[in-house]
Design a protein around this motif. Structure first.
Motif, PDB file in Angstrom:
ATOM      1  N   ASN A 282     -58.011 -65.146 -47.241  1.00 22.20           N
ATOM      2  CA  ASN A 282     -58.007 -64.354 -46.008  1.00 22.20           C
ATOM      3  C   ASN A 282     -59.436 -63.996 -45.592  1.00 22.20           C
TER       4      ASN A 282
ATOM      5  N   ASP B  26     -59.032 -57.794 -40.878  1.00 15.89           N
ATOM      6  CA  ASP B  26     -58.204 -57.628 -42.063  1.00 15.89           C
ATOM      7  C   ASP B  26     -56.769 -57.269 -41.704  1.00 15.89           C
ATOM      8  N   SER B  27     -55.878 -57.437 -42.662  1.00 19.86           N
ATOM      9  CA  SER B  27     -54.464 -57.143 -42.446  1.00 19.86           C
ATOM     10  C   SER B  27     -54.253 -55.647 -42.307  1.00 19.86           C
ATOM     11  N   GLU B  28     -53.169 -55.291 -41.636  1.00 17.75           N
ATOM     12  CA  GLU B  28     -52.838 -53.869 -41.462  1.00 17.75           C
ATOM     13  C   GLU B  28     -52.653 -53.189 -42.816  1.00 17.75           C
TER      14      GLU B  28
ATOM     15  N   SER C   8     -46.735 -51.829 -39.396  1.00 18.26           N
ATOM     16  CA  SER C   8     -47.193 -52.777 -40.414  1.00 18.26           C
ATOM     17  C   SER C   8     -48.119 -52.100 -41.418  1.00 18.26           C
TER      18      SER C   8
END
Length: 457
Positions: free
Chosen positions: A99, A242-244, A305
């Protein structure tokens, strides 16, 4: 015999491999992550590559903070090298590293290798282990391995790519600073607007300490200015690829530091603990939404999320020695409180209150607008502060009182204003303080300001 530059480079690379083996032998239950710059030629270290390596290493440190067992950074002819020993399974670790490689602005400028020890043998965890193909070349998008073998691109082309990506990152930091500053200023305005509202039905205001004998208006001002730098940091964390889920993990640590500063500023009085939690999630969610260039309505999806596992906190209460007010209420009444509200993306706020608030703005402004909105919230919110200080029956009475007052026009009519002042005095006398509704009022004001600042056409 004096070694030439290539021999010394190869010797340093061999030393790195030996160190990796030693680390995995010593921390045999951990996953090893190694970060190196992906720079051409023998001169790997310069101002830009050193900065890039540090930025990516810091990113890993922040994302994996809770599971990092050991970290080692040093410089060799390969440039700066960072080794992380992580207490996380190798596939989950590889997923996190991919990621970063694929989505961080500087991710293509580094190699982040993941290793695992199995029966005294070191295994490299590859992209194929997660069903992914080889990394593409950052210049032509073909297979990077093929481009490297063919030497398809000149060293100068690759060096220029590094310079351009670093400049892109610097510009991103500048934009992040502007966005996070604007958002934290709006948050501060919203928090101060809430505490400046009167009548506020037992809450602290400039006129009265309300139902509280340990704090006043100035306590809240001290607290607000103490926490706003941390709200800015949370906005910075949100303005990210970045992801939640990872963003939420990052802001929780910032939130803990914010609480410490709040208690220092107030000499131990809890003025904004709930607000730090709630506004922290919302400001990070808004910032993430701005970064992703999505519509205002998408903020709710991001918040959901971010906190998708937040109610799992209640599953561990039997193992905790000290419970928060909200946790005690969950054990007694199954109240999910603010955790429940954010777990559904503040649906009540986004799909009801904000709509009513915008309509009210046509009739009311400033103090009357905020006081009337507070009444609407108090008429429906399952306010855990009221239940904690009193009981369920008191909460039901508050709901009924506020609905009756709204039916008489609330802050829109003279009769409503008169009764609002009477209700203010009654709640002060009975020590009723709708703290949960107060926090949500700040969020309503904040989100409306965000819409007008960033989304209104």
């Amino acid at each position: 015999m004096k070694l030439n530059e290539i021999d010394r480079f190869l010797l340093d690379r061999e030393g790195r491999v030996q160190l990796q083996e030693q680390l995995l032998q010593e921390y045999n239950k951990c996953t090893l992550v190694t970060v190196r710059v992906n720079y051409p030629g023998l001169a790997k270290s310069n101002f830009i590559t050193d900065k890039i390596q540090t930025v990516i290493s810091d990113e890993i440190n922040e994302i994996c903070n809770e599971v990092i067992v050991s970290k080692e950074k040093y410089k060799s002819l390969e440039g700066y090298i960072t080794h992380f020993l992580i207490d996380l399974d190798c596939l989950s670790t590889k997923k996190l590293m991919i990621n970063i490689e694929e989505n961080h602005i500087l991710g293509r400028c580094v190699d982040i290798d993941v290793y695992k020890l199995n029966e005294d043998k070191i295994f490299t965890i590859s992209r194929r282990d997660l069903g992914k193909g080889n990394r593409s070349c950052f210049l032509c998008k073909l297979d990077a391995n093929i481009c490297a073998r063919k030497q398809s691109h000149s060293i100068n082309e690759i060096k220029l790519y590094f310079e351009n990506k670093y400049n892109e990152y610097i510009n991103y930091l500048k934009k992040r600073e502007i966005i996070s500053s604007k958002l934290s200023n709006l948050a501060l305005k919203s928090i101060i607007s809430e505490v400046s509202t009167y009548p506020s039905f037992g809450l602290v205001s400039p006129i009265s300490s309300g139902a509280h004998n340990d704090m006043d208006y100035y306590t809240f001002l001290d607290s607000a200015f103490a926490i706003v730098p941390y709200l800015k940091k949370m906005a910075e964390k949100g303005y990210s690829y970045d992801s939640e889920e990872n963003i939420f993990r990052k802001i929780r640590e910032v939130g803990q530091k914010s609480e410490e500063e709040m208690f220092k500023a107030t000499k131990g009085i809890n003025t904004h603990k709930g607000m730090i939690f709630l506004m922290g999630i919302v400001i990070a969610g808004v910032s993430k939404n701005i970064y992703d260039k999505k519509s205002f309505g998408n903020i709710q999806k991001i918040i959901k999320s971010m906190v998708k596992d937040i109610l799992d906190d209640f599953k561990k209460l039997d193992k905790k020695e000290t419970l928060s007010h909200g946790e005690k209420l969950y054990k007694k009444y199954k109240f999910t409180g603010i955790r429940g509200q954010v777990s559904d993306g503040l649906d009540f706020i986004f799909n009801k209150i904000l709509t009513e608030y915008k309509e009210l703005k046509l009739e009311l402004k400033g103090n009357d607008l905020y006081s009337h909105t507070l009444l609407i919230l108090m008429s429906e919110v399952e306010d855990s502060t009221i239940v904690y200080r009193h009981d369920i029956e008191t909460l039901k009475k508050v709901h009924k009182d506020c609905k009756n007052l709204l039916n008489l026009g609330g802050m829109i009519t003279d009769e409503g204003k008169k009764l609002a002042l009477e209700l203010e005095l009654e709640y002060i006398d009975r020590h009723i303080s709708p703290g949960g509704s107060a926090d949500l009022l700040s969020i309503v004001i904040f989100l409306d300001e965000v819409y007008d600042t960033f989304y209104k056409i």
